[in-house]
Design a protein around this motif. Sequence first.
Motif, short mmCIF file in Angstrom:
data_model
loop_
_atom_site.label_atom_id
_atom_site.label_comp_id
_atom_site.label_asym_id
_atom_site.label_seq_id
_atom_site.Cartn_x
_atom_site.Cartn_y
_atom_site.Cartn_z
N TYR A 75 -11.49 -15.29 -2.40
CA TYR A 75 -12.41 -15.65 -3.36
C TYR A 75 -12.71 -16.98 -3.72
N PHE A 76 -11.69 -18.36 -3.27
CA PHE A 76 -11.86 -19.87 -3.22
C PHE A 76 -12.33 -20.25 -2.26
N LEU A 77 -12.25 -19.82 -1.14
CA LEU A 77 -12.75 -20.14 0.54
C LEU A 77 -13.83 -19.58 1.15
N LEU A 78 -13.50 -17.91 0.78
CA LEU A 78 -14.25 -17.06 2.19
C LEU A 78 -15.68 -17.14 1.23
N GLN A 79 -14.82 -17.12 -0.35
CA GLN A 79 -16.00 -16.91 -1.28
C GLN A 79 -16.87 -15.11 -1.16
N ASP A 80 -17.04 -14.53 -0.42
CA ASP A 80 -17.20 -12.58 -0.40
C ASP A 80 -16.32 -11.98 -1.40
N PHE A 81 -15.51 -12.96 -2.37
CA PHE A 81 -15.15 -11.21 -3.21
C PHE A 81 -15.22 -11.88 -4.66
N ASP A 82 -14.87 -10.62 -5.05
CA ASP A 82 -15.23 -10.94 -6.90
C ASP A 82 -14.39 -10.25 -7.41
N PRO A 83 -13.08 -9.99 -7.38
CA PRO A 83 -12.38 -9.42 -8.24
C PRO A 83 -12.53 -9.22 -9.77
N THR A 84 -12.23 -7.96 -10.03
CA THR A 84 -11.91 -6.91 -10.94
C THR A 84 -10.83 -6.99 -11.36
N GLY A 85 -10.62 -6.35 -12.65
CA GLY A 85 -9.72 -6.02 -12.97
C GLY A 85 -8.91 -4.44 -13.28
N VAL A 86 -10.04 -3.93 -11.98
CA VAL A 86 -9.38 -2.23 -11.97
C VAL A 86 -8.66 -2.74 -10.16
N PHE A 87 -8.85 -3.66 -9.85
CA PHE A 87 -8.94 -3.85 -8.77
C PHE A 87 -7.82 -4.29 -8.71
N PHE A 88 -7.85 -5.40 -9.38
CA PHE A 88 -6.45 -6.08 -9.39
C PHE A 88 -4.92 -5.08 -10.25
N MET A 89 -5.62 -4.18 -11.13
CA MET A 89 -4.20 -3.01 -11.32
C MET A 89 -4.23 -1.98 -10.23
N GLY A 90 -5.08 -2.02 -8.97
CA GLY A 90 -4.87 -1.40 -8.01
C GLY A 90 -4.22 -1.64 -6.70
N ALA A 91 -3.72 -3.37 -7.41
CA ALA A 91 -3.60 -4.12 -5.64
C ALA A 91 -2.16 -4.15 -6.80
N ILE A 92 -1.71 -4.56 -7.69
CA ILE A 92 -0.26 -4.50 -8.69
C ILE A 92 0.32 -2.94 -7.67
N LEU A 93 -0.49 -1.63 -8.25
CA LEU A 93 0.26 -0.34 -7.69
C LEU A 93 0.52 -0.06 -6.56
N VAL A 94 0.05 -0.88 -5.58
CA VAL A 94 0.49 -0.81 -3.77
C VAL A 94 1.41 -1.94 -3.88
N ILE A 95 1.31 -2.75 -4.60
CA ILE A 95 3.25 -3.63 -4.07
C ILE A 95 3.91 -3.12 -5.07
N ALA A 96 2.95 -2.73 -6.13
CA ALA A 96 4.70 -1.97 -6.41
C ALA A 96 5.45 -0.48 -5.61
N ALA A 97 4.25 0.37 -5.10
CA ALA A 97 4.43 1.71 -4.18
C ALA A 97 5.11 0.70 -2.80
N THR A 98 4.82 -0.66 -1.83
CA THR A 98 5.27 -1.36 -0.91
C THR A 98 7.51 -1.03 -1.83
N PHE A 99 7.11 -1.98 -2.67
CA PHE A 99 9.11 -2.01 -2.73
C PHE A 99 9.17 -0.63 -3.10
N LEU A 100 8.53 0.62 -4.17
CA LEU A 100 9.46 1.45 -4.13
C LEU A 100 9.92 1.70 -3.25
N TYR A 101 9.21 1.81 -1.94
CA TYR A 101 9.38 2.93 -0.41
C TYR A 101 10.74 2.65 0.05
N GLY A 102 10.41 1.51 0.15
CA GLY A 102 11.72 1.15 0.63
C GLY A 102 13.08 0.86 -0.64
N TYR A 103 13.03 1.81 -1.83
CA TYR A 103 14.36 1.05 -2.65
C TYR A 103 15.29 2.71 -1.92
N GLU A 104 15.35 3.19 -2.12
CA GLU A 104 16.12 4.21 -1.62
C GLU A 104 16.61 4.94 -0.46
#
Length: 328
Positions: free
Chosen positions: A289-318
């Motif tokens: 966003y700040f350096l390459l300036q080829d990405f315009d994030p949206t609320g939907v993107f952030f929601m999806g990214a948060i889910l992916v990050i949460a899934a990464t932690f959850l997969y290694g939980y049990e």
Amino acid sequence: MASPRLKYLSLGVLVFQTTSLVLTMRYSRTLQAEGPRYLASSAVVVAEMMKILACVLLVFKEHNYSVRALNSILRQEIAHKPIETLKLAIPSGIYTLQNNLLYVALSNLDAATYQVTYQLKILTTALFSVSMLGRRLGVYQWLSLLVLMAGVALVQWPSESAAAPEKDAPLPGSQLVGVAAVLVACCSSGFAGVYFEKILKESKQSVWVRNIQLGLFGLVFGLFGMLAYDGERVTESGMFQGYNAVTWAVVALQALGGLVIAAVIKYADNILKGFATSLSIILSTLISYFLLQDFDPTGVFFMGAILVIAATFLYGYEGRAAPNPSRA
């Protein structure tokens, strides 16, 4: 037990390798420079050469810098065991395809979208582990895979800004090509990683020797692909056309990054790897966003990214699933 210092060093190395490779590759594929752009097929071939050389040096070090021991081990494990060596032709060919697809993906997708979407390799690796290795997944792991799919779907959800693309924005067709390349790369990564893990479990050979075998086949497949796809351009301007400092950085990161990961991964538990993935996604998003300036994030993107990050932690939980020994 690894010391806290080693764990934090491993975290830093994992984040640096994952983030820097994606960002430099994206930058190199979108950089406007004079003359022809470097050939992705050529970069894959050069990376294989560097990887083979690095693994030979590591085996040389393992055997106390003895040339005789190095020559003996390479002859015994490669020349005298052709059937064992040929088993690695399958994952090597798939890895070569995957490496070429990553260049295609990052030529058509921004680094942040690529980073999040590429986490689908967790899903494909898990499914191949269940079917090929008979591994059993826990409830939290199956739940994490569902969360992961939902997160990636949200990241790829069309936004309002995409409905009216700007003049310099990528065409919808190129976006589709990029996503398709990532999806195929995820499938190939999952299958080849599990197949390679199965081979490693069936033998007691050094992982560096196995990577030499993989690299030799990868070099052959890479050369064949380069001549088949870019043969005319190689004949006209050579295989190193368009190379610059950024290109060499990409090649070095791709060739040596996996070896560094293999060296530090034993100090990184599932939580640490989850942190590394999360930090890498966040850094890729900010730099895109700040350096390459080829990405315009949206609320939907952030929601999806948060889910992916949460899934990464959850997969290694049990429990602790056996790590997927990624090809160096």
